[in-house]
Write a protein that holds these residues in place. Structure first.
Motif, PDB file in Angstrom:
ATOM      1  N   GLN A   8      -6.451   9.323  -4.978  1.00  0.00           N
ATOM      2  CA  GLN A   8      -7.078   8.001  -5.003  1.00  0.00           C
ATOM      3  C   GLN A   8      -6.239   7.004  -5.796  1.00  0.00           C
ATOM      4  OE1 GLN A   8     -10.848   9.371  -6.595  1.00  0.00           O
ATOM      5  NE2 GLN A   8     -11.890   8.732  -4.708  1.00  0.00           N
ATOM      6  N   ARG A   9      -5.690   7.451  -6.916  1.00  0.00           N
ATOM      7  CA  ARG A   9      -4.828   6.566  -7.714  1.00  0.00           C
ATOM      8  C   ARG A   9      -3.611   6.118  -6.918  1.00  0.00           C
ATOM      9  NH1 ARG A   9      -4.707   9.905 -13.370  1.00  0.00           N
ATOM     10  NH2 ARG A   9      -6.929   9.736 -13.780  1.00  0.00           N
ATOM     11  N   GLU A  10      -2.993   7.072  -6.228  1.00  0.00           N
ATOM     12  CA  GLU A  10      -1.807   6.751  -5.433  1.00  0.00           C
ATOM     13  C   GLU A  10      -2.156   5.799  -4.288  1.00  0.00           C
ATOM     14  OE1 GLU A  10      -0.069  10.477  -4.273  1.00  0.00           O
ATOM     15  OE2 GLU A  10       0.484  10.972  -6.342  1.00  0.00           O
ATOM     16  N   TYR A  15      -1.854   0.353  -2.115  1.00  0.00           N
ATOM     17  CA  TYR A  15      -2.505  -0.854  -1.587  1.00  0.00           C
ATOM     18  C   TYR A  15      -2.130  -2.065  -2.432  1.00  0.00           C
ATOM     19  CZ  TYR A  15      -6.129  -4.155  -0.277  1.00  0.00           C
ATOM     20  OH  TYR A  15      -6.795  -5.282   0.146  1.00  0.00           O
ATOM     21  N   ASN A  16      -2.170  -1.912  -3.740  1.00  0.00           N
ATOM     22  CA  ASN A  16      -1.858  -3.011  -4.654  1.00  0.00           C
ATOM     23  C   ASN A  16      -0.424  -3.489  -4.467  1.00  0.00           C
ATOM     24  OD1 ASN A  16      -1.800  -4.854  -6.723  1.00  0.00           O
ATOM     25  ND2 ASN A  16      -2.122  -3.381  -8.350  1.00  0.00           N
ATOM     26  N   LEU A  23       2.080 -10.950  -0.348  1.00  0.00           N
ATOM     27  CA  LEU A  23       1.819 -12.290  -0.874  1.00  0.00           C
ATOM     28  C   LEU A  23       3.091 -12.929  -1.433  1.00  0.00           C
ATOM     29  CD1 LEU A  23      -1.643 -11.700  -2.565  1.00  0.00           C
ATOM     30  CD2 LEU A  23      -1.173 -12.864  -0.400  1.00  0.00           C
ATOM     31  N   LEU A  24       3.943 -12.151  -2.073  1.00  0.00           N
ATOM     32  CA  LEU A  24       5.197 -12.691  -2.595  1.00  0.00           C
ATOM     33  C   LEU A  24       6.147 -13.103  -1.474  1.00  0.00           C
ATOM     34  CD1 LEU A  24       5.897 -10.417  -5.681  1.00  0.00           C
ATOM     35  CD2 LEU A  24       5.348 -12.857  -5.686  1.00  0.00           C
ATOM     36  N   VAL A  25       6.168 -12.350  -0.383  1.00  0.00           N
ATOM     37  CA  VAL A  25       7.006 -12.718   0.761  1.00  0.00           C
ATOM     38  C   VAL A  25       6.522 -14.039   1.359  1.00  0.00           C
ATOM     39  CG1 VAL A  25       7.624 -12.076   3.133  1.00  0.00           C
ATOM     40  CG2 VAL A  25       7.807 -10.396   1.287  1.00  0.00           C
ATOM     41  N   ALA A  73      -7.292 -11.904  -5.781  1.00  0.00           N
ATOM     42  CA  ALA A  73      -8.467 -11.563  -6.592  1.00  0.00           C
ATOM     43  C   ALA A  73      -9.604 -11.039  -5.713  1.00  0.00           C
ATOM     44  CB  ALA A  73      -8.928 -12.776  -7.385  1.00  0.00           C
ATOM     45  N   LYS A  74      -9.856 -11.706  -4.589  1.00  0.00           N
ATOM     46  CA  LYS A  74     -10.942 -11.285  -3.696  1.00  0.00           C
ATOM     47  C   LYS A  74     -10.677  -9.889  -3.118  1.00  0.00           C
ATOM     48  CE  LYS A  74     -13.366 -12.794   0.488  1.00  0.00           C
ATOM     49  NZ  LYS A  74     -14.717 -12.580   0.084  1.00  0.00           N
ATOM     50  N   LEU A  75      -9.452  -9.670  -2.616  1.00  0.00           N
ATOM     51  CA  LEU A  75      -9.135  -8.382  -2.009  1.00  0.00           C
ATOM     52  C   LEU A  75      -9.103  -7.249  -3.029  1.00  0.00           C
ATOM     53  CD1 LEU A  75      -6.409  -9.438   0.585  1.00  0.00           C
ATOM     54  CD2 LEU A  75      -8.808  -8.871   1.009  1.00  0.00           C
TER      55      LEU A  75
END
Length: 88
Positions: A8-10, A15-16, A23-25, A73-75
């Motif tokens: 789950q952590r991975e 996802y993060n 978003l940076l692209v 923030a929403k996602l």
């Protein structure tokens, strides 16, 4: 809050990273390419009396960045709820 498994952590971290990279692209394309490299081409279009390339460089990139903060923030809040992670 229940302890997350390694899987789950991975999954959460993957996802993060994927979301952040996407978003940076988008921000890079709007800020650097549209507001800089292709500004001359976009300046042929005017909006409200201002050249589009100038507008994107001056206002558009900032607006995109603020929108991306809200989207992130929403996602991530939705993902936190999915994994049972809560801020105390």
């Amino acid at each position: 809050m229940a302890e997350l498994t390694q899987e789950q952590r991975e999954s959460y971290w993957k996802y993060n990273v994927k979301l952040t990279t996407t978003l940076l692209v988008i921000w890079f394309v709007v800020t650097y390419l549209l507001g800089g490299v292709w500004a001359d081409v976009l300046n042929e279009i005017t909006i409200g009396g201002f050249p589009l390339g100038y507008y994107i460089a001056a206002q558009g990139s900032l607006a995109i960045f603020v929108i991306e903060i809200a989207v992130y923030a929403k996602l991530m809040n939705a993902k936190d709820l999915e994994y049972g992670i809560r801020e105390e």
